[in-house]
Structure formats: C-alpha cells, structure tokens
Design an enzyme around this catalytic site. Structure first.
Site, PDB file in Angstrom:
ATOM      1  N   CYS A   1      28.854  46.827  49.376  1.00 53.10           N
ATOM      2  CA  CYS A   1      27.210  46.478  49.535  1.00 53.10           C
ATOM      3  C   CYS A   1      26.824  45.818  48.309  1.00 53.10           C
ATOM      4  O   CYS A   1      25.851  44.875  48.522  1.00 53.10           O
ATOM      5  CB  CYS A   1      26.361  47.780  49.847  1.00 53.10           C
TER       6      CYS A   1
ATOM      7  N   HIS B   1      19.363  46.951  47.018  1.00 57.18           N
ATOM      8  CA  HIS B   1      19.943  46.752  45.825  1.00 57.18           C
ATOM      9  C   HIS B   1      19.681  45.566  45.131  1.00 57.18           C
ATOM     10  O   HIS B   1      19.442  44.663  45.654  1.00 57.18           O
ATOM     11  CB  HIS B   1      21.530  46.768  46.155  1.00 57.18           C
TER      12      HIS B   1
END
Length: 366
Positions: free
Chosen positions: A157, A252
C-alpha cells in the site's frame, strides 16, 4: 450485464471487510462466497464479524447470511464463485500454497497478500502502470499446468503514494535516477486491532517491519518488462526509504525527493512536471473501469495540502493527491503525496485489478 460471482478469502479481516463493503452494488461483480479461518467457518457472515465489523454501519444484506467456509479448503469454492479476492492473513508460505491451490482448482486469485509479489511469473499490478504484465499469465498457467486458474497480486500500500507520479514522469521522457521517500502511514495499514493505542496516541513509531524493503524494491518489479514469460525488474530508480506509523486512521502520506537521470538542460521545470501529472491517463481511464479514477493524479496548490482527513477520499479514494511541489537543494524536486491505503492501497485497488482482468478477457472462459 450478468454479474460475475466472486469470493473473498480472509473475509472477516479488515481488508476482507473492505472488499465486502466495496463490492456492494458493484456493476460487474457479486459476492457469493466468503471464507476465513476455521474458527469462523460454519457461521453466518454476520455472526462471524458481529463484534468486529469495522466498515460502515451495516453489513451488506446480500452477504450477511452467507455461511463462512474454511479458506484452507479450496474445493469449497468450486461452483460457488468464478474467482476470488485474497485478503488472507497467514504465514507467507501458507498463503502462497493456498493461493496456488485455488488456482489449481480453476479459480483465479486476485490477491492483496504479499506472498506472491516476488514470484517472477505473477504480475504485481498497478493498472495504470504495468497492465502489459498481464502477458505473463499465460506462461504462469503453462508452468503450473493450470487450465483456468492464475494468480495476480497488487503491491504494498505504501507504494501507491508515489508510483503513479513516478511513472508519469518516466513516460513523459523524464527518467528518475534516485529517490528518498519518507512515509507517514496510517494505523489501518496494521489491520485490526493493529498498533496498541498506548503506542500510537501522542506518538510516532519510526519503524514498520518489512515496509522499507517493500517500498524500495517493489517499484522495480512494477516498472520492469516482460521477457521470456517472466518479469525482468527495472534497475532504476534507486530508492532509500524510511517508513513510519502515525496516528491517522486512513491515508498514507509520503515526502519524496527525487533526482532525474538527465543532464541539467534536459530536466523538466516545475510547470512541466505539473502538466505531466495533471494530464496523466492510462488504460483504466480509457476503458472506463468502474473503480478507476477519472483523474489518477490530482495536484493541489495550497501550502498545507495534501492532508489525510481532507484529501484521502479524492476520486473515490483512488487518486494520488500531490502538493508542495518545489525545488530540492540536494536532488532536483521534492513533493508530498497522499493515497488512501485501504482503498487504492488495498481492497479497491484489488477490485480495479479484477476489473482490468475482466476487461482484458481473463474471466471469459471461467
């Protein structure tokens, strides 16, 4: 269009739950099979997740009463679904063997797990970037003697924060030599229950096991080329990363500095770079895949953006949002990028992979 019946392995975990929620009312796919660990097997899905359903207020009605099967028995899926999404949380060797077992039963596996990311004939897909890696699937099936089954995976990710902007620059004729990446990664990336609250509140954890190695190496496979039925990794860019866990639920962030592999008079201006990013479009956009963002890269000009709470849902959580593009005193440029780790970086990224596979005919004969 008649929907394709699909299954979710690891359906009771955080990523599995995200799959269940995101596939609700999907125009192409319908969840008809759920599987998890033996302790959940035999229960209705709503009972298996009753105390730990995390994704929205309600469990999708079409899935709530499905009986959870033991994910370790691939034969249970035969006749109940055409392919499976893998959100398994097990030992890597066990995941690798189990995904192969499903493929051997004629059930393709679209995986979020890391176990097969470095298997040389398994494509590790970011659909905008390396759609051509689907070419290795024929060799993969031949190598294993699989008739209909195969395995395709998505990358870690944390890479989603910078891979599309990197690819856009390379495709525009601006190859990159070196990058320094510092990630600020959301707690949801650790699953549930995840990082203990005492470690996370009022704190930053400057280490995530295995994450820096993934961030530094997986990009080279994604940027690689298919040769003799295998994926040959790219040699550049060289990446040095520091991966940290921060008290954010989803999203993120990465602070990136990069140097172009070009003489000074051939390097792009900031205006050139922004133009490359904002015009970036690829096969998912051309095919109008249901989960594809219209704008894969979104550039913001506020001095304090992107921010996870404000920007992670951009383009249904599937865009890379970039801000603070500016010159770098050490390399050439630096910027801050953000992606939604449990959507683009996990389940919705896996769904986009499956949409690409369907659009390219890989599910036609199942």
């Amino acid at each position: 269009m008649e929907k394709i019946n699909v299954g979710v392995l690891g359906a009771t975990g955080m990523v599995g739950q995200r799959y269940i929620k995101l596939l609700e009312d999907h125009p192409w796919f319908k969840v008809t099979y759920v599987a998890a660990s033996p302790r959940s097997a035999g229960k209705a899905y709503k009972d298996a997740v009753s105390s730990r359903w995390l994704i929205g207020a309600n469990i999708p009605a079409d899935v709530a009463d499905l009986i959870v099967e033991d994910a370790n028995d691939a034969s249970k899926a035969i006749g109940k679904c055409k392919f499976v999404f893998s959100a398994l949380e097990m030992d890597k060797d066990a995941i690798k063997a189990l995904e192969a077992a499903y493929a051997a039963e004629g059930i393709p596996v679209v995986s979020n797990a890391s176990a097969n990311r470095w298997t040389e004939d398994v494509p590790m897909l970011v659909p905008e970037i390396n759609y051509s890696h689907l070419d290795v699937i024929a060799e993969q099936k031949k190598h294993h003697g699989w008739d209909k089954g195969f395995i395709a995976v998505k990358p870690n990710c944390s890479l989603q924060t910078y891979m599309m902007p990197l690819h856009a620059l390379i495709m525009a004729g601006y190859p990159v030599k070196r990058m320094i990446v510092t990630t600020l990664q959301a707690t949801s990336g650790a699953g549930y229950p995840g990082v203990p609250s005492f470690d996370m509140i009022d704190n930053i954890v400057p280490y995530i096991g295995g994450e820096e190695e993934k961030t530094e190496k997986e990009c080279l496979k994604i940027l690689g080329t298919v040769k003799d039925g295998k994926i040959e990794n790219a040699t550049l860019p060289k990446v040095s990363s520091t991966c940290t866990r921060v008290p954010v639920i989803d999203g993120h962030t990465a602070c990136v500095s990069l140097e172009f592999d070009l003489p000074d008079d051939k390097k792009p201006s900031l205006e050139d770079i922004e133009r490359v990013w904002t015009s970036y479009s690829s096969v998912p956009q051309e095919l109008k895949l249901p989960s594809a963002p219209e704008h894969a890269i979104v550039v913001r000009h506020e001095e304090n953006r992107p921010q996870p709470r404000r920007d992670r849902e951009t383009e249904k959580g599937m865009a890379c949002v970039i801000g603070r593009l500016r010159p770098c005193n050490v390399f050439d440029i630096k910027f801050v990028a953000l992606s939604h780790n449990t959507k683009r970086g996990a389940a919705l990224g896996g769904i986009l992979n499956a949409e690409l596979l369907k659009a390219k005919g890989f599910f036609d004969n199942l």
